[in-house]
Design an enzyme around this catalytic site. Structure first.
Site, PDB file in Angstrom:
ATOM      1  N   ARG A 111      57.799   3.064-106.754  1.00  0.00           N
ATOM      2  CA  ARG A 111      58.532   1.815-106.890  1.00  0.00           C
ATOM      3  C   ARG A 111      59.742   1.788-105.956  1.00  0.00           C
ATOM      4  O   ARG A 111      60.088   0.763-105.401  1.00  0.00           O
ATOM      5  CB  ARG A 111      58.976   1.642-108.341  1.00  0.00           C
ATOM      6  N   TYR A 112      60.420   2.917-105.828  1.00  0.00           N
ATOM      7  CA  TYR A 112      61.587   3.021-104.943  1.00  0.00           C
ATOM      8  C   TYR A 112      61.154   3.771-103.692  1.00  0.00           C
ATOM      9  O   TYR A 112      60.402   4.746-103.791  1.00  0.00           O
ATOM     10  CB  TYR A 112      62.712   3.781-105.648  1.00  0.00           C
ATOM     11  N   ARG A 115      61.402   7.866-103.639  1.00  0.00           N
ATOM     12  CA  ARG A 115      60.957   8.774-104.696  1.00  0.00           C
ATOM     13  C   ARG A 115      59.733   8.214-105.425  1.00  0.00           C
ATOM     14  O   ARG A 115      59.586   6.996-105.556  1.00  0.00           O
ATOM     15  CB  ARG A 115      62.088   9.076-105.684  1.00  0.00           C
ATOM     16  N   CYS A 124      51.712  15.487-124.424  1.00  0.00           N
ATOM     17  CA  CYS A 124      53.108  15.811-124.766  1.00  0.00           C
ATOM     18  C   CYS A 124      53.104  16.767-125.955  1.00  0.00           C
ATOM     19  O   CYS A 124      52.130  16.856-126.691  1.00  0.00           O
ATOM     20  CB  CYS A 124      53.885  14.555-125.172  1.00  0.00           C
ATOM     21  N   CYS A 128      56.490  10.512-129.403  1.00  0.00           N
ATOM     22  CA  CYS A 128      57.645   9.767-129.881  1.00  0.00           C
ATOM     23  C   CYS A 128      57.168   8.372-130.270  1.00  0.00           C
ATOM     24  O   CYS A 128      56.431   7.729-129.518  1.00  0.00           O
ATOM     25  CB  CYS A 128      58.692   9.679-128.775  1.00  0.00           C
ATOM     26  N   CYS A 131      57.814   5.590-127.675  1.00  0.00           N
ATOM     27  CA  CYS A 131      57.538   5.941-126.270  1.00  0.00           C
ATOM     28  C   CYS A 131      57.180   4.716-125.438  1.00  0.00           C
ATOM     29  O   CYS A 131      56.348   3.913-125.826  1.00  0.00           O
ATOM     30  CB  CYS A 131      56.386   6.937-126.203  1.00  0.00           C
ATOM     31  N   ARG A 133      55.593   4.805-122.729  1.00  0.00           N
ATOM     32  CA  ARG A 133      54.245   4.983-122.169  1.00  0.00           C
ATOM     33  C   ARG A 133      53.230   5.257-123.277  1.00  0.00           C
ATOM     34  O   ARG A 133      52.223   5.909-123.056  1.00  0.00           O
ATOM     35  CB  ARG A 133      54.227   6.142-121.164  1.00  0.00           C
ATOM     36  N   ASP A 291      62.663   0.220-124.239  1.00  0.00           N
ATOM     37  CA  ASP A 291      61.714  -0.648-123.534  1.00  0.00           C
ATOM     38  C   ASP A 291      60.828  -1.444-124.504  1.00  0.00           C
ATOM     39  O   ASP A 291      60.691  -1.084-125.668  1.00  0.00           O
ATOM     40  CB  ASP A 291      60.839   0.198-122.598  1.00  0.00           C
ATOM     41  N   ASP A 328      65.246  -0.847-117.795  1.00  0.00           N
ATOM     42  CA  ASP A 328      64.134  -0.921-116.854  1.00  0.00           C
ATOM     43  C   ASP A 328      63.613  -2.352-116.972  1.00  0.00           C
ATOM     44  O   ASP A 328      63.075  -2.729-118.020  1.00  0.00           O
ATOM     45  CB  ASP A 328      63.066   0.109-117.240  1.00  0.00           C
ATOM     46  N   LYS A 335      65.116  -0.025-112.495  1.00  0.00           N
ATOM     47  CA  LYS A 335      66.156   0.306-113.488  1.00  0.00           C
ATOM     48  C   LYS A 335      67.511  -0.075-112.940  1.00  0.00           C
ATOM     49  O   LYS A 335      67.830   0.287-111.816  1.00  0.00           O
ATOM     50  CB  LYS A 335      66.197   1.827-113.686  1.00  0.00           C
TER      51      LYS A 335
END
Ligand SMILES: *Cc1c(COP(=O)(O)O)cnc(C)c1O
Ligand code: SF4
Length: 371
Positions: A111-112, A115, A124, A128, A131, A133, A291, A328, A335
């Site tokens: 996206r940037y 990076r 994981c 969570c 989450c 994602r 989010d 975000d 972000k």
């Protein structure tokens, strides 16, 4: 590929850790019945929680089960499924931060310009409940080797990329052997400066930060680690020891925290967390506004509340202990810090600056007209 998946699955009863930790579960909790048996979920909810589990995978690590002081506390609510997850609000999205809009090859988000994010695995140590994602994690383990190779080829062929962020899922659920292979291949890309880990492992499964894992993380590139943690109570003795091992390995540590209603959305709770992090040599980096992931409305608070908390914290804490409060932007726009603002335009065009107590002061830039 089967081998890779098996290879990357979290160890249920990690070696090197006491098999029967005092007063807690030795195994991760992964079914509604186990959460009920552990006294963390209400038996009357069991059927509805089965529906939740069918939608979003369940997993609470032994370390986090031990960190719970009372059912429903700030640690428990992050991992224990709730019936409220079945409520999907109209504004909630399957891909809340637009990762898919910027995926040049599977497993990679660019996206940037400088990076990329490499989704090294979908596994994981904990799942969570908030989450961002949650629609993709928990599915099938490590990125298949062919896709990993294509992602690394993309990075190697894109000189603008200076930093690779290993995330997931959680990249530290990869076996040391597989991780070392990814690190070696990244290390061989000349235009890369930084390899960054985004992980919860040091906190939620500190026993996995072994000498083998630390050796696998080594690189000639600058290796940085951002640990996700939301409550001081998560920073158990074992978690603090894992953070010390990372510091001793020469890895600079940052943190990211999600602002969660009823868990950490007050100045006292976040002050305790950020002070604990600074003591552990972790620089608080981001406080994320929660989010718009599906079924997470009960965790979200308002931006106004987040700003008020940040204002209160600026009056209490050293600048080192303060993260940036960020959103975000839904749709994949990136972000950005969302305040609070300390700099305002006065009616005459000069600046007004708000001090930590809230009082305004005028400030004239050198080039501004005299006012
Ligand atoms: C969050 C994020 C990053 C990292 O952003 P930093 O501000 O450098 O921490 C990079 N790529 C994507 C797609 C992200 O969502
Ligand atoms: S550890 Fe990270 S990726 Fe995994 S469920 Fe939690 S927030 Fe999501």
């Amino acid at each position: 590929m089967k081998d890779l998946i098996k290879d990357s699955a979290p160890t249920e009863a990690p070696q090197g850790q006491a098999a029967e930790p005092s007063g807690g579960q030795a195994r991760a909790l992964t079914t509604p019945a186990q959460f009920v048996a552990a006294g963390l979920a209400d038996p009357v909810d069991a059927a509805a929680l089965g529906q939740v589990a069918a939608e979003f995978k369940l997993r609470m690590s032994p370390e986090m089960a031990r960190a719970v002081a009372a059912p429903g506390d700030g640690v428990a609510r992050q991992f224990v499924p709730e019936v409220a997850e079945l409520t999907i609000r109209p504004e909630e999205l399957a891909d809340p931060i637009g990762d898919d809009a910027h995926a040049p090859v599977p497993g990679l988000t660019h996206r940037y310009p400088d990076r990329v994010i490499l989704h090294a695995t979908k596994t994981c140590e904990v799942y969570c409940r908030f989450c961002f994602r949650r629609e993709v994690v928990g599915e099938e383990g490590a990125l298949p080797e062919a896709e990993m190779a294509a992602a690394l080829d993309y990075v190697a062929a894109t000189p603008a990329v200076r930093e690779v962020i290993l995330t997931g899922g959680d990249p530290l659920t990869l076996s040391p052997r597989r991780l070392a292979s990814v690190m070696a291949r990244l290390g061989a890309i000349p235009h890369l400066d930084v390899i960054r880990f985004h992980t919860r492992v040091p906190v939620v499964a500190p026993e996995k930060v072994t000498p083998d894992l630390l050796a696998a993380m080594e690189s000639d590139k600058a290796v940085w680690l951002v640990v996700h943690t939301n409550h001081a109570q998560e920073l158990t003795e074992a978690a603090q020891a894992a953070l010390r091992r990372l510091v001793a390995a020469g890895i600079p540590l940052l943190s990211q925290t999600v602002l969660l209603r009823g868990i950490n959305d007050d100045p006292d709770t976040l002050e305790a967390l950020f002070r604990a992090l600074i003591r552990a040599k972790v620089k608080p980096y981001y406080l994320h506004h929660c989010d718009l992931a599906k079924g997470t409305g009960h965790f979200r608070t308002t931006i106004a509340r987040g700003q008020a908390i940040m204002t209160a914290l600026r009056a209490r804490l050293s600048g080192m202990a303060l993260p940036a409060y960020v959103l975000d932007i839904p749709g994949g726009y990136g972000k950005v810090p969302i305040g609070p603002d300390y700099l305002l335009r006065a009616a005459d065009g000069l600046w007004q600056v708000r001090d930590p107590k809230g009082d305004l002061h005028r400030y004239a830039d050198p080039s501004a007209p005299l006012g």
